[in-house]
Design a protein around this motif. Structure first.
Motif, short mmCIF file in Angstrom:
data_model
loop_
_atom_site.label_atom_id
_atom_site.label_comp_id
_atom_site.label_asym_id
_atom_site.label_seq_id
_atom_site.Cartn_x
_atom_site.Cartn_y
_atom_site.Cartn_z
N ALA A 69 9.46 -7.27 -6.44
CA ALA A 69 8.73 -6.48 -5.44
C ALA A 69 8.61 -5.09 -6.02
CB ALA A 69 9.49 -6.45 -4.11
N ALA A 70 7.38 -4.60 -6.15
CA ALA A 70 7.11 -3.28 -6.71
C ALA A 70 6.69 -2.34 -5.60
CB ALA A 70 6.01 -3.37 -7.77
N CYS A 71 7.32 -1.18 -5.54
CA CYS A 71 7.10 -0.25 -4.43
C CYS A 71 6.96 1.18 -4.93
CB CYS A 71 8.27 -0.30 -3.46
SG CYS A 71 8.64 -1.92 -2.79
N SER A 72 6.25 1.99 -4.14
CA SER A 72 6.16 3.42 -4.42
C SER A 72 6.01 4.16 -3.09
CB SER A 72 4.97 3.72 -5.33
OG SER A 72 3.76 3.31 -4.73
N ALA A 73 6.37 5.42 -3.10
CA ALA A 73 6.19 6.25 -1.91
C ALA A 73 4.74 6.71 -1.84
CB ALA A 73 7.13 7.45 -1.96
N GLU A 74 4.16 6.62 -0.68
CA GLU A 74 2.79 7.07 -0.45
C GLU A 74 2.77 7.95 0.80
OE1 GLU A 74 0.22 6.43 -2.40
OE2 GLU A 74 1.21 4.97 -3.69
N PHE A 75 1.70 8.69 0.95
CA PHE A 75 1.57 9.59 2.10
C PHE A 75 0.43 9.13 2.99
CE2 PHE A 75 0.11 13.42 4.31
CZ PHE A 75 1.32 13.86 4.85
N SER A 76 0.72 9.01 4.28
CA SER A 76 -0.29 8.67 5.28
C SER A 76 -0.81 9.96 5.90
CB SER A 76 0.30 7.78 6.37
OG SER A 76 -0.61 7.66 7.45
N PHE A 77 -2.05 10.29 5.61
CA PHE A 77 -2.65 11.50 6.13
C PHE A 77 -2.71 11.45 7.66
CE2 PHE A 77 -6.35 14.16 7.18
CZ PHE A 77 -5.93 15.36 6.61
N TRP A 78 -3.12 10.31 8.20
CA TRP A 78 -3.26 10.20 9.64
C TRP A 78 -1.93 10.35 10.37
CZ3 TRP A 78 -6.98 5.52 10.76
CH2 TRP A 78 -8.27 5.85 10.33
N ASP A 79 -0.85 9.88 9.77
CA ASP A 79 0.47 9.99 10.40
C ASP A 79 1.25 11.20 9.91
OD1 ASP A 79 0.05 7.63 11.85
OD2 ASP A 79 0.75 6.41 10.17
N ALA A 80 0.76 11.87 8.87
CA ALA A 80 1.42 13.04 8.27
C ALA A 80 2.87 12.72 7.91
CB ALA A 80 1.32 14.24 9.20
N ARG A 81 3.05 11.58 7.24
CA ARG A 81 4.39 11.19 6.78
C ARG A 81 4.27 10.22 5.61
NH1 ARG A 81 6.68 6.49 10.73
NH2 ARG A 81 4.74 5.36 10.80
N HIS A 82 5.34 10.15 4.86
CA HIS A 82 5.40 9.21 3.75
C HIS A 82 5.82 7.83 4.26
CE1 HIS A 82 5.51 12.89 1.29
NE2 HIS A 82 4.96 12.11 0.37
N TYR A 83 5.44 6.82 3.52
CA TYR A 83 5.86 5.45 3.79
C TYR A 83 6.07 4.76 2.45
CZ TYR A 83 1.03 4.19 2.68
OH TYR A 83 -0.18 4.02 2.05
N LEU A 84 6.70 3.60 2.46
CA LEU A 84 6.90 2.83 1.24
C LEU A 84 5.75 1.84 1.12
CD1 LEU A 84 8.96 2.58 -1.09
CD2 LEU A 84 9.86 0.58 0.10
N HIS A 85 5.02 1.94 0.04
CA HIS A 85 3.93 1.01 -0.23
C HIS A 85 4.45 -0.07 -1.17
CE1 HIS A 85 0.33 -0.24 -2.68
NE2 HIS A 85 0.07 -0.68 -1.49
N MET A 86 4.42 -1.32 -0.71
CA MET A 86 4.78 -2.44 -1.58
C MET A 86 3.50 -2.92 -2.25
SD MET A 86 6.86 -5.95 -0.79
CE MET A 86 5.58 -6.69 0.23
N ASP A 87 3.38 -2.61 -3.52
CA ASP A 87 2.16 -2.92 -4.25
C ASP A 87 2.09 -4.39 -4.63
OD1 ASP A 87 -0.30 -2.07 -5.48
OD2 ASP A 87 0.68 -2.43 -7.40
#
Length: 170
Positions: A69-87
């Motif tokens: 499982a490959a993941c990276s931190a991403e930013f959600s502009f609409w929520d104004a917070r980071h989330y973990l994106h599982m690529d």
């Protein structure tokens, strides 16, 4: 497999096997082949001190790496917070049906918790009914959306080097 299998973080020595699994995953999803120098491009990003890319591996009882499982931190502009994106989440065919997918997802959730991220997001092809059933069983909520990609050639000013960040003018 489920009783003695291990989920762990990827190590430098895992890179050749990880790249093999990526190529299997690409073929499974009927995607375009990836660059032949994938290991050389991926390694520095995955194992850097300040890496924002994390890979969890599923290992069979004999220690063989059978999934990731490959993941990276991403930013959600609409929520104004980071989330973990599982690529990507992939298990070799022989490793499916033994609880390793759920174990990888548990590891992904734990990774998000460790990083202080309140949500994990990912996508799967709409034809991959097995994956959709699996994610539904986990309690994940599907969100309809179409994904696009637009290739961009970097602008090369005189001297031949691409401009740095923030050089786009409006």
């Amino acid at each position: 497999m489920e009783h003695t299998s291990v989920i762990r973080r990827a190590r430098v020595g895992d890179l050749p096997r990880l790249v093999e699994l990526v190529h299997e995953h690409v073929a499974y999803e009927k995607s375009a082949p990836r660059p032949p120098d994938l290991a050389e491009r991926l390694g520095p990003r995955l194992f850097a001190e300040d890496a924002r890319l994390w890979v969890l591996l599923a290992c069979a009882p004999d220690g063989t790496v059978v999934g990731y499982a490959a993941c990276s931190a991403e930013f959600s502009f609409w929520d104004a917070r980071h989330y973990l994106h599982m690529d990507g989440l992939y298990l070799a065919e022989e490793a499916r049906g033994h609880g390793l997918g759920a174990a990888l997802m548990d590891g992904v959730r734990e990774l998000a918790r460790e990083r202080g991220l309140g949500e994990v997001q990912w996508q799967t092809p709409d034809w991959n009914e097995g994956a959709i059933r699996f994610y539904d069983r986990l309690g994940a909520a599907g969100r309809p959306k179409r994904r696009y990609a637009l290739a961009v050639e970097p602008v090369r000013p005189e001297g031949g080097t691409p401009p740095g960040p923030g050089s786009v003018s409006r």
